[in-house]
Design a protein around this motif. Structure first.
Motif, PDB file in Angstrom:
ATOM      1  N   THR A   1       0.858  -1.182   0.000  1.00 17.33           N
ATOM      2  CA  THR A   1       0.000   0.000   0.000  1.00 17.33           C
ATOM      3  C   THR A   1       0.895   1.233   0.000  1.00 17.33           C
ATOM      4  N   PRO A   2       0.599   2.241  -0.801  1.00 21.73           N
ATOM      5  CA  PRO A   2       1.426   3.456  -0.773  1.00 21.73           C
ATOM      6  C   PRO A   2       1.562   4.014   0.641  1.00 21.73           C
ATOM      7  N   VAL A   3       2.775   4.399   0.980  1.00 20.39           N
ATOM      8  CA  VAL A   3       3.084   4.974   2.290  1.00 20.39           C
ATOM      9  C   VAL A   3       3.910   6.233   2.085  1.00 20.39           C
ATOM     10  N   ARG A   4       4.197   6.950   3.160  1.00 20.99           N
ATOM     11  CA  ARG A   4       5.048   8.138   3.047  1.00 20.99           C
ATOM     12  C   ARG A   4       6.353   7.770   2.361  1.00 20.99           C
ATOM     13  N   GLY A   5       6.683   8.470   1.315  1.00 25.29           N
ATOM     14  CA  GLY A   5       7.949   8.254   0.632  1.00 25.29           C
ATOM     15  C   GLY A   5       7.959   7.134  -0.386  1.00 25.29           C
ATOM     16  N   SER A   6       6.833   6.435  -0.576  1.00 22.07           N
ATOM     17  CA  SER A   6       6.820   5.332  -1.529  1.00 22.07           C
ATOM     18  C   SER A   6       5.426   5.120  -2.093  1.00 22.07           C
ATOM     19  N   SER A   7       5.297   5.308  -3.383  1.00 20.52           N
ATOM     20  CA  SER A   7       4.004   5.057  -4.016  1.00 20.52           C
ATOM     21  C   SER A   7       3.821   3.570  -4.294  1.00 20.52           C
ATOM     22  N   THR A   8       4.911   2.795  -4.216  1.00 22.19           N
ATOM     23  CA  THR A   8       4.831   1.362  -4.499  1.00 22.19           C
ATOM     24  C   THR A   8       4.452   0.536  -3.278  1.00 22.19           C
ATOM     25  N   GLY A   9       4.697   1.068  -2.094  1.00 13.80           N
ATOM     26  CA  GLY A   9       4.405   0.308  -0.878  1.00 13.80           C
ATOM     27  C   GLY A   9       5.385  -0.825  -0.641  1.00 13.80           C
ATOM     28  N   ARG A  10       6.635  -0.623  -1.070  1.00 15.15           N
ATOM     29  CA  ARG A  10       7.659  -1.644  -0.801  1.00 15.15           C
ATOM     30  C   ARG A  10       7.673  -1.940   0.693  1.00 15.15           C
ATOM     31  N   PRO A  11       7.831  -3.212   1.073  1.00 15.11           N
ATOM     32  CA  PRO A  11       7.799  -3.573   2.496  1.00 15.11           C
ATOM     33  C   PRO A  11       8.740  -2.752   3.375  1.00 15.11           C
ATOM     34  N   VAL A  12       9.962  -2.495   2.902  1.00 16.79           N
ATOM     35  CA  VAL A  12      10.896  -1.725   3.728  1.00 16.79           C
ATOM     36  C   VAL A  12      10.384  -0.299   3.945  1.00 16.79           C
ATOM     37  N   MET A  13       9.741   0.269   2.939  1.00 18.14           N
ATOM     38  CA  MET A  13       9.213   1.627   3.081  1.00 18.14           C
ATOM     39  C   MET A  13       8.032   1.651   4.053  1.00 18.14           C
ATOM     40  N   ALA A  14       7.198   0.629   3.995  1.00 21.48           N
ATOM     41  CA  ALA A  14       6.084   0.538   4.945  1.00 21.48           C
ATOM     42  C   ALA A  14       6.619   0.414   6.365  1.00 21.48           C
ATOM     43  N   LEU A  15       7.654  -0.399   6.553  1.00 18.99           N
ATOM     44  CA  LEU A  15       8.257  -0.555   7.883  1.00 18.99           C
ATOM     45  C   LEU A  15       8.844   0.763   8.369  1.00 18.99           C
ATOM     46  N   LEU A  16       9.594   1.447   7.500  1.00 22.43           N
ATOM     47  CA  LEU A  16      10.205   2.715   7.921  1.00 22.43           C
ATOM     48  C   LEU A  16       9.144   3.769   8.220  1.00 22.43           C
ATOM     49  N   ASP A  17       8.044   3.758   7.494  1.00 19.04           N
ATOM     50  CA  ASP A  17       6.946   4.670   7.803  1.00 19.04           C
ATOM     51  C   ASP A  17       6.387   4.348   9.185  1.00 19.04           C
ATOM     52  N   LEU A  18       6.167   3.067   9.445  1.00 15.38           N
ATOM     53  CA  LEU A  18       5.594   2.655  10.727  1.00 15.38           C
ATOM     54  C   LEU A  18       6.508   2.999  11.900  1.00 15.38           C
ATOM     55  N   ILE A  19       7.770   2.567  11.854  1.00  9.82           N
ATOM     56  CA  ILE A  19       8.650   2.792  13.009  1.00  9.82           C
ATOM     57  C   ILE A  19       9.172   4.225  13.067  1.00  9.82           C
ATOM     58  N   GLY A  20       8.991   4.971  11.973  1.00  7.14           N
ATOM     59  CA  GLY A  20       9.399   6.376  11.974  1.00  7.14           C
ATOM     60  C   GLY A  20       8.359   7.306  12.565  1.00  7.14           C
ATOM     61  N   ARG A  21       7.211   6.766  12.902  1.00  3.76           N
ATOM     62  CA  ARG A  21       6.175   7.603  13.512  1.00  3.76           C
ATOM     63  C   ARG A  21       6.564   7.950  14.942  1.00  3.76           C
ATOM     64  N   ARG A  22       6.139   9.115  15.351  1.00  2.00           N
ATOM     65  CA  ARG A  22       6.458   9.625  16.680  1.00  2.00           C
ATOM     66  C   ARG A  22       6.165   8.577  17.746  1.00  2.00           C
TER      67      ARG A  22
ATOM     68  N   SER B   1      -3.562   9.270  24.428  1.00  2.15           N
ATOM     69  CA  SER B   1      -4.199   9.098  23.116  1.00  2.15           C
ATOM     70  C   SER B   1      -3.173   8.687  22.066  1.00  2.15           C
ATOM     71  N   LEU B   2      -1.961   9.254  22.128  1.00  2.96           N
ATOM     72  CA  LEU B   2      -0.926   8.874  21.175  1.00  2.96           C
ATOM     73  C   LEU B   2      -0.446   7.448  21.438  1.00  2.96           C
ATOM     74  N   LEU B   3      -0.295   7.078  22.694  1.00  2.89           N
ATOM     75  CA  LEU B   3       0.110   5.715  23.018  1.00  2.89           C
ATOM     76  C   LEU B   3      -0.949   4.724  22.534  1.00  2.89           C
ATOM     77  N   THR B   4      -2.205   5.059  22.711  1.00  6.86           N
ATOM     78  CA  THR B   4      -3.286   4.197  22.227  1.00  6.86           C
ATOM     79  C   THR B   4      -3.183   4.017  20.715  1.00  6.86           C
ATOM     80  N   ARG B   5      -2.935   5.113  19.997  1.00 10.09           N
ATOM     81  CA  ARG B   5      -2.812   5.056  18.538  1.00 10.09           C
ATOM     82  C   ARG B   5      -1.631   4.194  18.120  1.00 10.09           C
TER      83      ARG B   5
END
Length: 123
Positions: A14-35, A66-70
């Motif tokens: 699925t497209p994520v920040r920085g990647s329109s292809t949704g490459r797995p590594v980009m999805a991971l970096l988007d996820l763990i890069g969140r605050r 609320s952020l921890l819940t998210r």
């Protein structure tokens, strides 16, 4: 929800920040890069047993509930964190991820030393 939406949970394919292809590594970096996401994983990794929401919040410098819940929702939906009767814990997948991040952490410590910056023992 779009990939840019803060409530969208990053997932491979699925497209994520920085990647329109949704490459797995980009999805991971988007996820763990969140605050606070990586901090939550790190705190669960260092715990000897499941951690309650309240204790996890305290371990994370009393981040907003609320952020921890998210973040917990995102990390459980992506199967990096699991819910146990006694609290939250890393899944097998979450533990493998943190194992792979150890060399990056060691590299970062060396980088900080090269820059003349001492590592905080709290981190």
């Amino acid at each position: 929800m779009t990939a840019e939406s803060p409530s969208a949970v990053p997932e491979p394919g699925t497209p994520v920040r920085g990647s329109s292809t949704g490459r797995p590594v980009m999805a991971l970096l988007d996820l763990i890069g969140r605050r606070w996401a990586l901090r939550v994983l790190w705190e669960l990794h260092s715990a000897a047993r499941p951690v309650t929401f309240r204790d996890l919040r305290a371990r994370c410098d009393n981040m907003s509930s609320s952020l921890l819940t998210r973040r917990l929702h995102e990390l459980t939906e992506t199967r990096l964190v699991g819910r146990a009767e006694a609290g939250y814990t890393l899944t097998e997948s979450g533990n493998r991820l943190l194992g792979h991040l150890r060399p990056i952490s060691a590299w970062a410590d060396g980088w900080a030393a090269e820059l003349g910056i001492e590592r905080s023992e709290a981190d």
